[in-house]
Design a protein around this motif. Structure first.
Motif, PDB file in Angstrom:
ATOM      1  N   ALA A 156      -1.729  -1.927  -8.388  1.00 38.03           N
ATOM      2  CA  ALA A 156      -2.877  -0.929  -9.624  1.00 38.03           C
ATOM      3  C   ALA A 156      -3.357  -2.278 -10.660  1.00 38.03           C
ATOM      4  CB  ALA A 156      -0.920  -0.826 -10.665  1.00 38.03           C
ATOM      5  N   VAL A 157      -3.015  -3.520 -10.052  1.00 41.13           N
ATOM      6  CA  VAL A 157      -3.827  -4.714 -11.213  1.00 41.13           C
ATOM      7  C   VAL A 157      -5.184  -4.428 -11.168  1.00 41.13           C
ATOM      8  CG1 VAL A 157      -4.251  -7.311 -11.520  1.00 41.13           C
ATOM      9  CG2 VAL A 157      -1.847  -6.593 -11.045  1.00 41.13           C
ATOM     10  N   PHE A 158      -5.473  -3.817  -9.765  1.00 40.43           N
ATOM     11  CA  PHE A 158      -6.602  -3.701  -9.195  1.00 40.43           C
ATOM     12  C   PHE A 158      -7.531  -2.774  -9.445  1.00 40.43           C
ATOM     13  CE2 PHE A 158      -4.825  -6.956  -6.480  1.00 40.43           C
ATOM     14  CZ  PHE A 158      -5.204  -8.193  -7.485  1.00 40.43           C
ATOM     15  N   PRO A 159      -8.977  -2.168  -9.803  1.00 41.24           N
ATOM     16  CA  PRO A 159     -10.053  -1.649 -10.426  1.00 41.24           C
ATOM     17  C   PRO A 159     -10.487  -1.108  -8.356  1.00 41.24           C
ATOM     18  CG  PRO A 159     -11.612  -3.039 -10.291  1.00 41.24           C
ATOM     19  CD  PRO A 159     -10.257  -3.269 -10.369  1.00 41.24           C
ATOM     20  N   LEU A 160      -9.454  -0.073  -7.719  1.00 44.69           N
ATOM     21  CA  LEU A 160      -9.981   0.783  -6.986  1.00 44.69           C
ATOM     22  C   LEU A 160      -9.946   2.096  -6.418  1.00 44.69           C
ATOM     23  CD1 LEU A 160      -6.917  -1.638  -4.750  1.00 44.69           C
ATOM     24  CD2 LEU A 160      -9.782  -2.732  -5.114  1.00 44.69           C
ATOM     25  N   THR A 161     -11.088   2.438  -5.120  1.00 41.94           N
ATOM     26  CA  THR A 161     -10.983   3.992  -5.084  1.00 41.94           C
ATOM     27  C   THR A 161      -9.538   3.891  -4.331  1.00 41.94           C
ATOM     28  OG1 THR A 161     -11.986   3.787  -2.764  1.00 41.94           O
ATOM     29  CG2 THR A 161     -13.522   3.787  -4.842  1.00 41.94           C
ATOM     30  N   ALA A 162      -9.380   5.321  -4.097  1.00 44.15           N
ATOM     31  CA  ALA A 162      -8.254   5.949  -3.255  1.00 44.15           C
ATOM     32  C   ALA A 162      -8.151   5.585  -2.062  1.00 44.15           C
ATOM     33  CB  ALA A 162      -8.046   7.504  -3.482  1.00 44.15           C
ATOM     34  N   THR A 163      -9.136   5.474  -1.950  1.00 38.86           N
ATOM     35  CA  THR A 163      -9.147   5.439   0.248  1.00 38.86           C
ATOM     36  C   THR A 163      -9.124   3.496  -0.328  1.00 38.86           C
ATOM     37  OG1 THR A 163     -11.498   7.537   0.354  1.00 38.86           O
ATOM     38  CG2 THR A 163     -10.904   5.038   1.900  1.00 38.86           C
ATOM     39  N   GLU A 164      -9.383   2.850  -0.899  1.00 44.94           N
ATOM     40  CA  GLU A 164      -9.322   1.517  -0.829  1.00 44.94           C
ATOM     41  C   GLU A 164      -7.840   1.513  -1.184  1.00 44.94           C
ATOM     42  OE1 GLU A 164     -13.343  -0.135  -2.441  1.00 44.94           O
ATOM     43  OE2 GLU A 164     -12.063   0.087  -4.001  1.00 44.94           O
ATOM     44  N   SER A 165      -6.573   2.013  -2.132  1.00 45.18           N
ATOM     45  CA  SER A 165      -5.737   1.663  -2.204  1.00 45.18           C
ATOM     46  C   SER A 165      -4.734   2.174  -0.956  1.00 45.18           C
ATOM     47  CB  SER A 165      -5.374   2.108  -3.423  1.00 45.18           C
ATOM     48  OG  SER A 165      -6.074   1.749  -4.600  1.00 45.18           O
ATOM     49  N   ALA A 166      -5.686   2.844  -0.226  1.00 49.96           N
ATOM     50  CA  ALA A 166      -4.781   3.846   0.743  1.00 49.96           C
ATOM     51  C   ALA A 166      -4.817   2.659   1.671  1.00 49.96           C
ATOM     52  CB  ALA A 166      -5.367   5.171   1.812  1.00 49.96           C
ATOM     53  N   VAL A 167      -6.124   1.505   2.049  1.00 48.25           N
ATOM     54  CA  VAL A 167      -6.183   0.340   2.958  1.00 48.25           C
ATOM     55  C   VAL A 167      -5.378  -0.229   2.546  1.00 48.25           C
ATOM     56  CG1 VAL A 167      -7.860  -1.079   4.033  1.00 48.25           C
ATOM     57  CG2 VAL A 167      -8.612   1.827   3.727  1.00 48.25           C
ATOM     58  N   PHE A 168      -5.196  -1.190   1.419  1.00 49.30           N
ATOM     59  CA  PHE A 168      -4.132  -2.266   1.679  1.00 49.30           C
ATOM     60  C   PHE A 168      -3.081  -1.833   1.101  1.00 49.30           C
ATOM     61  CE2 PHE A 168      -9.144  -2.982  -0.268  1.00 49.30           C
ATOM     62  CZ  PHE A 168      -9.491  -4.404   0.945  1.00 49.30           C
ATOM     63  N   ALA A 169      -2.555  -0.962   1.224  1.00 49.96           N
ATOM     64  CA  ALA A 169      -1.034  -0.500   1.553  1.00 49.96           C
ATOM     65  C   ALA A 169      -0.432  -0.533   2.397  1.00 49.96           C
ATOM     66  CB  ALA A 169      -0.993   0.609   0.566  1.00 49.96           C
ATOM     67  N   MET A 170      -1.467  -0.174   3.158  1.00 52.60           N
ATOM     68  CA  MET A 170      -1.848   0.602   4.965  1.00 52.60           C
ATOM     69  C   MET A 170      -0.422  -0.304   5.091  1.00 52.60           C
ATOM     70  SD  MET A 170      -1.045   2.640   7.128  1.00 52.60           S
ATOM     71  CE  MET A 170      -2.100   4.011   6.128  1.00 52.60           C
ATOM     72  N   PRO A 171      -1.042  -2.052   5.265  1.00 54.91           N
ATOM     73  CA  PRO A 171       0.502  -2.530   6.165  1.00 54.91           C
ATOM     74  C   PRO A 171       0.684  -3.118   5.768  1.00 54.91           C
ATOM     75  CG  PRO A 171      -2.154  -3.761   5.297  1.00 54.91           C
ATOM     76  CD  PRO A 171      -2.039  -2.827   5.270  1.00 54.91           C
ATOM     77  N   VAL A 172       1.404  -2.801   4.431  1.00 49.64           N
ATOM     78  CA  VAL A 172       2.463  -3.419   3.921  1.00 49.64           C
ATOM     79  C   VAL A 172       3.771  -2.483   4.653  1.00 49.64           C
ATOM     80  CG1 VAL A 172       4.159  -3.438   1.588  1.00 49.64           C
ATOM     81  CG2 VAL A 172       1.147  -4.180   1.609  1.00 49.64           C
ATOM     82  N   LEU A 173       3.113  -0.457   3.991  1.00 42.95           N
ATOM     83  CA  LEU A 173       4.303   0.058   4.399  1.00 42.95           C
ATOM     84  C   LEU A 173       4.376   0.137   6.384  1.00 42.95           C
ATOM     85  CD1 LEU A 173       1.936   3.035   2.808  1.00 42.95           C
ATOM     86  CD2 LEU A 173       4.696   2.339   2.389  1.00 42.95           C
ATOM     87  N   GLY A 210      -5.483   2.308  -9.837  1.00 48.86           N
ATOM     88  CA  GLY A 210      -6.239   1.713  -9.992  1.00 48.86           C
ATOM     89  C   GLY A 210      -7.465   2.989  -9.933  1.00 48.86           C
ATOM     90  N   MET A 211      -7.117   3.826  -9.524  1.00 48.53           N
ATOM     91  CA  MET A 211      -8.134   4.718  -9.952  1.00 48.53           C
ATOM     92  C   MET A 211      -8.788   5.533 -11.759  1.00 48.53           C
ATOM     93  SD  MET A 211      -7.089   7.773  -7.270  1.00 48.53           S
ATOM     94  CE  MET A 211      -8.569   8.611  -7.583  1.00 48.53           C
ATOM     95  N   SER A 212      -7.823   4.755 -12.157  1.00 51.18           N
ATOM     96  CA  SER A 212      -7.966   4.867 -13.172  1.00 51.18           C
ATOM     97  C   SER A 212      -8.039   3.673 -14.626  1.00 51.18           C
ATOM     98  CB  SER A 212      -6.462   4.992 -14.256  1.00 51.18           C
ATOM     99  OG  SER A 212      -6.488   4.842 -16.107  1.00 51.18           O
ATOM    100  N   GLN A 213      -8.479   2.594 -13.229  1.00 53.72           N
ATOM    101  CA  GLN A 213      -8.825   1.124 -13.917  1.00 53.72           C
ATOM    102  C   GLN A 213     -10.369   1.423 -13.513  1.00 53.72           C
ATOM    103  OE1 GLN A 213      -8.090  -2.812 -13.935  1.00 53.72           O
ATOM    104  NE2 GLN A 213      -5.397  -1.538 -12.765  1.00 53.72           N
ATOM    105  N   LEU A 214     -10.508   2.081 -12.571  1.00 54.15           N
ATOM    106  CA  LEU A 214     -11.923   2.550 -11.737  1.00 54.15           C
ATOM    107  C   LEU A 214     -12.310   3.391 -12.924  1.00 54.15           C
ATOM    108  CD1 LEU A 214     -13.900   1.712 -10.107  1.00 54.15           C
ATOM    109  CD2 LEU A 214     -13.093   3.620  -8.164  1.00 54.15           C
TER     110      LEU A 214
END
Length: 394
Positions: A156-173, A210-214
């Protein structure tokens, strides 16, 4: 479940309510972002990565005190070793990417930001599950299981698109799923599934944040970089775009053309019919130009009735053909019904042998002036300058 669904609908409406439909795609996919937005977004992402990395470089070793107080050997030694390695990694990240303003570098910084704690989680959580613990040690050990939640919430700290958020969340999941599948935790399967579902919901809410920030950044960039009357890029932002495109063309050896145009006899429109009529002429002309340019071309308002068209990957001949087509289509009409005409000058990076974008614009400006001196309503191209009457005057 219903309350969660309503919450997600509310958050989605909050994100998308003020966003024009043609910009919604840019909230989902990173492709298609203008260079100025990408540059500012990369700068913000990297600065926040460095800030967070610096914070964790300080906090991570401080937690060693807790480990020493609650755990016994050899758990303490193994955890301390892992924390020291993690601290060094965070410290190196905090001092990296200082002058990087490209999204490629921002992605690298984010990957390291989420990769470091993910690896520590994969290392520490199974380690603690192999030892029988009670009291404070068991409570602290259970707390290690919440590290993925902290990481996912950090999106939530970063201005990211939905796709980017999914990509960076995937390794954690995936890390959380791996721990559950290997049954390396003291929790039962129902607890694992509940934790994974909660982690997924947090990732969704963080992505929306993140999308809201973007979307907010996109609105600010558009207001700051576009001319309020015509909707074109302003001169200040245009100069930055020229600098970006010129460096890209220079690195790749690609052509880059610039068209400088000035509306003929525009002062008479303002003097005779008023500035409101002049504004309508400007808006109509820019709408016609934008609707007939390529998607990658950029229209800048240079000042008053002067405009610059930036044509990436276009040779002088291609730019000449494009301007000829624009003139054939027409630039609108004046208040008295006569067609709007303009004088055009074209310059191209390779053909004119320039070394920076200032020279490119200056040459195009000089050729536009030549077209004015030759009788207006003309085009002066690069390499082999040509002058001819417009179709309306033929």
């Amino acid at each position: 479940m219903q309350s969660i669904s309503e919450l997600l609908k509310f958050l989605t409406g909050t994100v998308f309510a003020a966003m024009p439909r043609d910009m919604l795609r840019e909230l989902v996919l990173p492709h298609g972002h203008v260079a100025l937005l990408s540059r500012r977004r990369a700068d913000m992402i990297i600065s926040r990565v460095r800030m967070v990395a610096g914070l964790f470089a300080v906090l991570t070793p401080l937690w060693i005190v807790i480990d020493l107080l609650v755990f016994s050997w050899p758990v303490t030694g193994l955890l301390v070793a892992g924390r020291l390695v993690t601290t060094v990694a965070f410290g190196m990240l905090a001092v990296s990417f200082r002058k990087s303003i490209r999204m490629r570098e921002a992605y690298k910084a984010l990957a390291m930001m989420f990769g470091i704690p993910t690896l520590f989680f994969i290392y520490s959580h199974p380690l603690l599950s192999h030892f029988d613990m009670a009291g404070p040690a068991a409570a602290i050990a259970a707390g290690y299981a919440f590290l993925p939640f902290v990481m996912i919430a950090g999106l939530a700290v970063f201005p990211l698109t939905a796709t980017e958020s999914a990509v960076f969340a995937m390794p954690v999941l995936c890390a959380e799923a791996l721990v559950a599948l290997l049954q390396l935790d003291m929790l039962n399967w129902s607890s694992h599934l509940g934790a994974f579902w909660l982690l997924f919901l947090i990732a969704t809410v963080a992505a929306l944040a993140g999308m809201s920030q973007l979307s907010f950044m996109m609105s600010l960039v558009r207001q700051a970089t576009h001319d309020g009357l015509t909707g074109c890029f302003s001169r200040t932002s245009g100069e930055e775009l020229l600098d970006i495109q010129f460096h890209i063309a220079s690195r790749s050896g690609a052509p880059l053309s610039v068209v400088f145009l000035d509306i003929d006899n525009f002062k008479k429109v303002n003097d005779t019919y008023g500035h409101d009529a002049g504004d309508r002429v400007l808006r109509t002309m820019t709408e016609k130009l934008r609707s007939n340019l390529r998607s990658g071309d950029v229209l800048l308002r240079w000042g008053g009735e002067e405009f610059v068209i930036l044509l990436p990957n276009a040779s002088g001949a291609t730019a000449t053909s494009a301007v000829t087509r624009l003139r054939d289509i027409g630039l609108g009409t004046r208040p008295d019904g006569d067609p709007v005409t303009a004088s055009f000058g074209i310059a191209e990076r390779i053909a004119d042998g320039v070394t920076d974008w200032h020279q490119l614009v200056e040459i195009a400006d000089q050729r536009m002036y030549e077209a004015k001196m030759a009788g207006k309503n003309r085009l002066v191209g690069c390499a082999d300058p040509i002058q001819y009457e417009a179709v309306v005057n033929a």
